[in-house]
Write a protein that holds these residues in place. Sequence first.
Motif, PDB file in Angstrom:
ATOM      1  N   ARG A  48       0.831  -1.204   0.000  1.00 13.86           N
ATOM      2  CA  ARG A  48       0.000   0.000   0.000  1.00 13.86           C
ATOM      3  C   ARG A  48       0.869   1.259   0.000  1.00 13.86           C
ATOM      4  O   ARG A  48       0.578   2.238  -0.707  1.00 13.86           O
ATOM      5  N   ALA A  49       1.940   1.231   0.770  1.00  8.12           N
ATOM      6  CA  ALA A  49       2.837   2.387   0.805  1.00  8.12           C
ATOM      7  C   ALA A  49       3.496   2.611  -0.550  1.00  8.12           C
ATOM      8  O   ALA A  49       3.630   3.755  -1.016  1.00  8.12           O
ATOM      9  N   ALA A  50       3.908   1.532  -1.198  1.00  8.69           N
ATOM     10  CA  ALA A  50       4.513   1.650  -2.521  1.00  8.69           C
ATOM     11  C   ALA A  50       3.523   2.239  -3.519  1.00  8.69           C
ATOM     12  O   ALA A  50       3.879   3.087  -4.347  1.00  8.69           O
ATOM     13  N   MET A  52       1.005   4.261  -2.893  1.00  4.53           N
ATOM     14  CA  MET A  52       0.807   5.693  -2.632  1.00  4.53           C
ATOM     15  C   MET A  52       1.954   6.511  -3.201  1.00  4.53           C
ATOM     16  O   MET A  52       1.748   7.591  -3.770  1.00  4.53           O
ATOM     17  N   GLY A  53       3.169   5.996  -3.066  1.00  2.52           N
ATOM     18  CA  GLY A  53       4.303   6.695  -3.635  1.00  2.52           C
ATOM     19  C   GLY A  53       4.242   6.758  -5.152  1.00  2.52           C
ATOM     20  O   GLY A  53       4.558   7.786  -5.758  1.00  2.52           O
ATOM     21  N   LEU A  54       3.808   5.675  -5.765  1.00  2.00           N
ATOM     22  CA  LEU A  54       3.695   5.638  -7.216  1.00  2.00           C
ATOM     23  C   LEU A  54       2.621   6.595  -7.718  1.00  2.00           C
ATOM     24  O   LEU A  54       2.774   7.236  -8.765  1.00  2.00           O
ATOM     25  N   ALA A  56       1.791   9.343  -6.326  1.00  2.00           N
ATOM     26  CA  ALA A  56       2.297  10.707  -6.173  1.00  2.00           C
ATOM     27  C   ALA A  56       3.354  11.040  -7.219  1.00  2.00           C
ATOM     28  O   ALA A  56       3.395  12.159  -7.740  1.00  2.00           O
ATOM     29  N   ASP A  57       4.181  10.048  -7.545  1.00  2.00           N
ATOM     30  CA  ASP A  57       5.301  10.340  -8.455  1.00  2.00           C
ATOM     31  C   ASP A  57       5.800   9.036  -9.050  1.00  2.00           C
ATOM     32  O   ASP A  57       6.829   8.496  -8.647  1.00  2.00           O
ATOM     33  N   GLY A  58       5.064   8.507 -10.012  1.00  2.00           N
ATOM     34  CA  GLY A  58       5.458   7.232 -10.594  1.00  2.00           C
ATOM     35  C   GLY A  58       5.051   7.120 -12.049  1.00  2.00           C
ATOM     36  O   GLY A  58       4.205   7.874 -12.548  1.00  2.00           O
ATOM     37  N   HIS A 274       3.828  -2.511 -10.290  1.00  2.00           N
ATOM     38  CA  HIS A 274       4.957  -1.842  -9.650  1.00  2.00           C
ATOM     39  C   HIS A 274       4.886  -1.955  -8.129  1.00  2.00           C
ATOM     40  O   HIS A 274       5.907  -2.199  -7.467  1.00  2.00           O
ATOM     41  N   ALA A 275       3.683  -1.792  -7.572  1.00  2.00           N
ATOM     42  CA  ALA A 275       3.548  -1.877  -6.119  1.00  2.00           C
ATOM     43  C   ALA A 275       3.778  -3.290  -5.614  1.00  2.00           C
ATOM     44  O   ALA A 275       4.270  -3.493  -4.493  1.00  2.00           O
TER      45      ALA A 275
END
Length: 384
Positions: A48-50, A52-54, A56-58, A274-275
């Motif tokens: 889940r954290a991965a 959210m990062g993607l 935002a900027d993925g 990706h996540a």
Amino acid sequence: MRIARRSQVPPFAVMEVLAAANARAVAGESVISLCAGQPASGAPSAVRAAAMGLLADGDLGYTEAIGTPALRAALARHYGRWYDVDLDPARVVVTTGSSGAFLLAFLAAFEPGDRVALARPGYPAYRNILTSLGVDVVDLDCGPATGFRPTTAQLAAAHDDAPLAGLVLASPANPTGTMVTGAELDAVVGWCADHGVRLVSDEIYHGITYGDAGRGATAAGRADEGAVVVSSFSKYWGMTGWRLGWLVLPPDLVPPVDALAGNLALCPPALAQHAALAAFTEESYAEADERVRGYAAARDLLLRRVPALGWSVAPPDGAFYLYADVGTDDSVGWCARLLAETGVALTPGTDFDPVDGARWVRLSFAAGEAAVDEALDRIAAWQG
């Protein structure tokens, strides 16, 4: 305008039960939904954290049709970790859920008119996808007499009637939770290889096992390189709505599956791919294993309490289902009354067995021990 005959397959009844349960919950009623095979806790924290990062900027553009090289390599390493199998990533194909994997595998491996054997009871989508593709489904009656598992004797008898092109084998199985041992899988793999029958091994519940079953016996890396393995991120990692599965294919099926995948879906969901790399961290494995311990507690509770209900059950060696003969001859009506009068949602066995399923129901204990305990209290009071 006509409607194609291939579309005339039954709906997946569990989704109808789920919709009815959700409607009652929206109306303010107390509902315990034990109908769907959906882990209650969702994806691991790192996944889940991965994601959210993607977001935002993925890079969430198209990927390769059969999955990113990074995810295919991670899946190959996973087979080394769990099964001690040295798997070439070139044989791994990432798919849109295991549902997409079955569609691609069936399209690549079977022709219209081929005969493909399935265990009955079994997951209804096997039958329905194959039927929509013009494949003839051959039932193997796998009830208590065979331990709810198909045997090579049954395969031989079906093959003698007319040659089989394929076998779909699930272990742990839906709806029964039964499993084949490594020796039993070797026997099936060997029989299929000797008779030119393509084995499709459904392993989506691997990792959700009990007792001394290990992670489950995989067809990958066994003697028959013609076998197809189907698996998924949905169950062990709880990533149902992420729609991410995979195939382990024999080399001859990789090019046709690659071509089909690009035409049918372009690529699997990029965000999920990706996540999902974070699913292979130590943190994510530990989190998933902790959830399996929770399923085990719910299973143990069921096995302690079910005798008082008078149900006969299949042995749940893995997955998170209890398949039970509840003493009715109308499991659809029985489940409808149970939901209406107690708020407990179970799935009628007719979804899984069109011949004998009217006696059986499936209970999913993925919701956890507390939900199962309360549901059993309600059922016991309802049964009187």
